[in-house]
Write a protein that holds these residues in place. Structure first.
Motif, short mmCIF file in Angstrom:
data_model
loop_
_atom_site.label_atom_id
_atom_site.label_comp_id
_atom_site.label_asym_id
_atom_site.label_seq_id
_atom_site.Cartn_x
_atom_site.Cartn_y
_atom_site.Cartn_z
N SER A 1 0.86 -1.19 -0.04
CA SER A 1 -0.05 -0.06 -0.05
C SER A 1 0.89 1.22 -0.06
O SER A 1 2.08 1.16 0.28
CB SER A 1 -0.97 0.05 1.13
OG SER A 1 -0.16 0.06 2.47
N TYR A 2 0.24 2.21 -0.31
CA TYR A 2 1.05 3.41 -0.41
C TYR A 2 0.03 4.60 0.21
O TYR A 2 -0.92 4.84 -0.19
CB TYR A 2 1.14 4.18 -1.98
CG TYR A 2 1.82 5.36 -2.06
CD1 TYR A 2 3.33 5.64 -1.95
CD2 TYR A 2 0.94 6.58 -2.18
CE1 TYR A 2 3.78 6.85 -2.00
CE2 TYR A 2 1.58 7.73 -2.34
CZ TYR A 2 2.86 8.14 -2.19
OH TYR A 2 3.49 9.13 -2.53
N ASP A 3 0.58 5.13 1.53
CA ASP A 3 -0.29 5.81 2.27
C ASP A 3 -1.47 5.17 2.36
O ASP A 3 -2.76 5.95 2.42
CB ASP A 3 -0.35 7.23 1.67
CG ASP A 3 0.82 8.14 2.05
OD1 ASP A 3 1.81 7.54 2.69
OD2 ASP A 3 0.89 9.30 1.34
N HIS A 32 6.10 9.72 2.63
CA HIS A 32 4.97 8.78 2.50
C HIS A 32 5.39 7.38 2.61
O HIS A 32 6.34 6.99 2.44
CB HIS A 32 4.30 8.95 1.06
CG HIS A 32 3.95 10.32 0.38
ND1 HIS A 32 2.83 10.58 0.73
CD2 HIS A 32 4.71 11.25 0.07
CE1 HIS A 32 2.71 11.92 0.45
NE2 HIS A 32 3.70 12.24 0.01
N SER A 33 4.45 6.53 3.34
CA SER A 33 4.62 5.26 3.90
C SER A 33 4.27 4.37 2.79
O SER A 33 3.08 4.38 2.04
CB SER A 33 3.67 5.14 5.07
OG SER A 33 3.67 3.78 5.33
N ALA A 45 8.39 1.08 4.41
CA ALA A 45 9.57 1.88 3.73
C ALA A 45 8.93 3.43 3.72
O ALA A 45 7.90 3.46 3.63
CB ALA A 45 10.33 1.50 2.51
N VAL A 46 9.82 4.50 3.71
CA VAL A 46 9.41 5.85 3.46
C VAL A 46 9.76 6.23 2.17
O VAL A 46 11.06 6.15 1.76
CB VAL A 46 9.95 6.69 4.60
CG1 VAL A 46 9.81 8.01 4.42
CG2 VAL A 46 9.40 6.36 5.85
N PHE A 47 8.98 6.96 1.37
CA PHE A 47 9.14 7.48 0.10
C PHE A 47 8.99 9.00 0.07
O PHE A 47 7.93 9.30 0.56
CB PHE A 47 8.46 6.81 -0.92
CG PHE A 47 8.51 7.33 -2.37
CD1 PHE A 47 9.59 6.84 -3.13
CD2 PHE A 47 7.63 8.30 -2.92
CE1 PHE A 47 9.64 7.38 -4.34
CE2 PHE A 47 7.85 8.81 -4.26
CZ PHE A 47 8.76 8.46 -5.06
N THR A 48 9.91 9.71 -0.27
CA THR A 48 9.98 11.09 -0.05
C THR A 48 9.74 11.68 -1.40
O THR A 48 10.26 11.48 -2.37
CB THR A 48 11.20 11.65 0.49
OG1 THR A 48 11.53 11.03 1.69
CG2 THR A 48 11.01 13.19 0.68
N VAL A 49 8.51 12.49 -1.51
CA VAL A 49 8.12 13.21 -2.67
C VAL A 49 8.85 14.62 -2.74
O VAL A 49 8.92 15.36 -1.69
CB VAL A 49 6.65 13.25 -2.73
CG1 VAL A 49 6.37 14.18 -3.91
CG2 VAL A 49 6.08 11.91 -2.98
N GLU A 50 9.57 14.91 -3.82
CA GLU A 50 10.19 16.22 -3.72
C GLU A 50 9.31 17.23 -3.52
O GLU A 50 8.21 17.21 -3.79
CB GLU A 50 11.01 16.13 -5.14
CG GLU A 50 9.88 16.27 -6.31
CD GLU A 50 9.70 17.52 -6.71
OE1 GLU A 50 10.18 18.72 -6.54
OE2 GLU A 50 8.79 17.71 -7.48
#
Length: 166
Positions: A1-3, A32-33, A45-50
């Protein structure tokens, strides 16, 4: 899942490995998770949006102080961003945009047409003012463009200039 948004699953190989490519949904800048689970084991994991905003577009058409008598074609410079962009156009009664009379968001192209039949912008002696901004898929907004003005409707001169020569 994404967020907490479910994504399509994938197949796990004999070693327990997997690969899943997905397009990151339109998201606000920041962390974002991402959660991966097989129903028993879970990993996050953490994904960071610019957070870098795109540059402001430059108004091109109608040229400043132009008088238009029919349809209006708004056009501005193309803005690029790795995530993609859309545009927001505003038209107001005043150059400070305290009285916005039209606002259109999520414009995909670098232009938009307003037809005479829509009756959205009636003719008048005072100018209208317009500006545009770019918004990337991470919801980062550019500054507003410079303000440009235009007039709408006929004058005695446009009537005379459009008369047949007979």
């Amino acid at each position: 899942s994404y967020d907490n948004m479910q994504l399509e699953g994938t197949t796990i190989n004999e070693q327990g490995g997997f690969a899943l490519n997905f397009k990151v949904p339109v998201s606000k800048a920041g962390p974002h998770s991402i959660l991966v689970s097989d129903g028993i084991n879970s990993r996050t994991a953490v994904f960071t949006v610019e957070s870098t905003p795109p540059v402001a577009p430059t108004p091109m058409l109608p040229a400043d102080t132009t008088r238009l008598t029919k349809d209006i074609h708004f056009e501005w410079s193309i803005v690029t961003d790795p995530s993609g962009v859309s545009y927001t156009l505003e038209i107001a009664d005043d150059p400070g945009f305290t009285n916005v009379i039209m606002s259109q968001a999520n414009i995909i192209a670098n232009f938009i047409d307003i037809t005479e039949e829509s009756k959205m912008l009636p003719g008048r002696d005072r100018p209208y003012y317009w500006r545009v901004k770019a918004v990337d898929r991470a919801s980062n907004e550019s500054a507003w463009s410079s303000v440009s003005s235009f007039y709408k409707g006929h004058t005695i001169f446009t009537v005379i200039n459009n008369m047949p020569e007979w």
